[in-house]
Design a protein around this motif. Structure first.
Motif, short mmCIF file in Angstrom:
data_model
loop_
_atom_site.label_atom_id
_atom_site.label_comp_id
_atom_site.label_asym_id
_atom_site.label_seq_id
_atom_site.Cartn_x
_atom_site.Cartn_y
_atom_site.Cartn_z
N VAL A 11 3.87 64.23 -53.80
CA VAL A 11 4.43 64.22 -52.46
C VAL A 11 3.32 64.47 -51.45
O VAL A 11 2.26 64.99 -51.79
CB VAL A 11 5.53 65.30 -52.29
CG1 VAL A 11 6.71 65.04 -53.21
CG2 VAL A 11 4.98 66.69 -52.51
N GLU A 12 3.58 64.07 -50.23
CA GLU A 12 2.67 64.38 -49.13
C GLU A 12 3.22 65.62 -48.43
O GLU A 12 4.43 65.76 -48.26
CB GLU A 12 2.61 63.23 -48.13
CG GLU A 12 2.03 61.95 -48.70
CD GLU A 12 2.07 60.85 -47.66
OE1 GLU A 12 1.29 60.92 -46.70
OE2 GLU A 12 2.90 59.95 -47.83
N ALA A 13 2.31 66.51 -48.01
CA ALA A 13 2.74 67.72 -47.32
C ALA A 13 1.64 68.18 -46.37
O ALA A 13 0.46 67.99 -46.63
CB ALA A 13 3.06 68.83 -48.32
N ILE A 14 2.07 68.77 -45.28
CA ILE A 14 1.16 69.34 -44.30
C ILE A 14 1.74 70.68 -43.88
O ILE A 14 2.95 70.81 -43.68
CB ILE A 14 1.00 68.41 -43.07
CG1 ILE A 14 0.27 67.14 -43.51
CG2 ILE A 14 0.27 69.12 -41.93
CD1 ILE A 14 0.05 66.12 -42.44
N ASN B 185 9.11 77.59 -40.02
CA ASN B 185 8.33 78.59 -39.31
C ASN B 185 6.86 78.28 -39.45
O ASN B 185 6.45 77.55 -40.36
CB ASN B 185 8.63 79.99 -39.86
CG ASN B 185 10.06 80.41 -39.59
OD1 ASN B 185 10.45 80.55 -38.45
ND2 ASN B 185 10.83 80.58 -40.65
N VAL B 186 6.05 78.87 -38.57
CA VAL B 186 4.60 78.70 -38.66
C VAL B 186 4.16 79.12 -40.07
O VAL B 186 4.58 80.17 -40.58
CB VAL B 186 3.89 79.55 -37.58
CG1 VAL B 186 2.40 79.59 -37.82
CG2 VAL B 186 4.19 78.98 -36.20
N GLY B 187 3.36 78.29 -40.71
CA GLY B 187 2.88 78.56 -42.06
C GLY B 187 3.66 77.85 -43.15
O GLY B 187 3.18 77.73 -44.28
N ASP B 188 4.87 77.37 -42.84
CA ASP B 188 5.66 76.63 -43.82
C ASP B 188 5.04 75.25 -44.04
O ASP B 188 4.38 74.71 -43.15
CB ASP B 188 7.10 76.44 -43.35
CG ASP B 188 7.93 77.71 -43.38
OD1 ASP B 188 7.44 78.74 -43.91
OD2 ASP B 188 9.06 77.69 -42.85
N TYR B 189 5.28 74.70 -45.22
CA TYR B 189 4.84 73.34 -45.51
C TYR B 189 5.95 72.37 -45.13
O TYR B 189 7.13 72.67 -45.33
CB TYR B 189 4.52 73.17 -47.00
CG TYR B 189 3.21 73.80 -47.39
CD1 TYR B 189 2.03 73.05 -47.39
CD2 TYR B 189 3.14 75.12 -47.77
CE1 TYR B 189 0.82 73.61 -47.75
CE2 TYR B 189 1.93 75.70 -48.14
CZ TYR B 189 0.78 74.94 -48.12
OH TYR B 189 -0.42 75.50 -48.48
N ILE B 190 5.57 71.23 -44.61
CA ILE B 190 6.51 70.15 -44.34
C ILE B 190 6.21 69.08 -45.38
O ILE B 190 5.09 68.58 -45.46
CB ILE B 190 6.34 69.58 -42.92
CG1 ILE B 190 6.31 70.71 -41.88
CG2 ILE B 190 7.44 68.56 -42.64
CD1 ILE B 190 7.46 71.68 -41.95
N ILE B 191 7.21 68.76 -46.17
CA ILE B 191 7.04 67.83 -47.29
C ILE B 191 7.73 66.51 -46.96
O ILE B 191 8.85 66.50 -46.44
CB ILE B 191 7.64 68.41 -48.58
CG1 ILE B 191 6.92 69.72 -48.95
CG2 ILE B 191 7.58 67.40 -49.72
CD1 ILE B 191 7.57 70.47 -50.08
N LYS B 192 7.04 65.43 -47.26
CA LYS B 192 7.65 64.11 -47.18
C LYS B 192 8.08 63.74 -48.59
O LYS B 192 7.26 63.62 -49.49
CB LYS B 192 6.64 63.08 -46.64
CG LYS B 192 7.23 61.71 -46.44
CD LYS B 192 6.19 60.80 -45.82
CE LYS B 192 6.74 59.44 -45.48
NZ LYS B 192 5.71 58.60 -44.83
N GLY B 193 9.38 63.60 -48.79
CA GLY B 193 9.92 63.34 -50.11
C GLY B 193 9.71 61.91 -50.58
O GLY B 193 9.19 61.06 -49.85
#
Length: 89
Positions: free
Chosen positions: A10-13, A58-66
């Protein structure tokens, strides 16, 4: 019966309240729009429309592209237990 999770890349930022993070979420991950709420200026949150409805990161969480192009937030401790860096293909 037990099941093993299929290996999926997965991609994540990671979300931070910085211009670089916002640009990466949009340009690299494809999150559009990038909506940050400053209702509490000391704790900005990213609002993400997911398959389950609106979710907050929240700040610090990862956002994942499924795997189907969907987005969802993930807490850093869960992310680190679930994912590891993959080789670029």
């Amino acid at each position: 019966m037990k099941y093993r999770k299929k290996p999926v890349v997965v991609e994540a930022i990671r979300f931070f309240d910085t211009t670089e993070s916002m640009l990466a979420l949009n340009d690299e991950l494809g999150l559009d729009p990038v909506r940050v709420s400053y209702k509490d200026p000391k704790h900005p949150v990213l609002k993400i429309e997911t398959l389950e409805g609106m979710m907050i990161a929240n700040v610090g969480d990862y956002i994942i592209k499924g795997v189907n192009g969907e987005f969802y937030p993930c807490k850093p401790d869960i992310f680190n237990k679930t994912y590891e860096p993959a080789e670029e293909s």
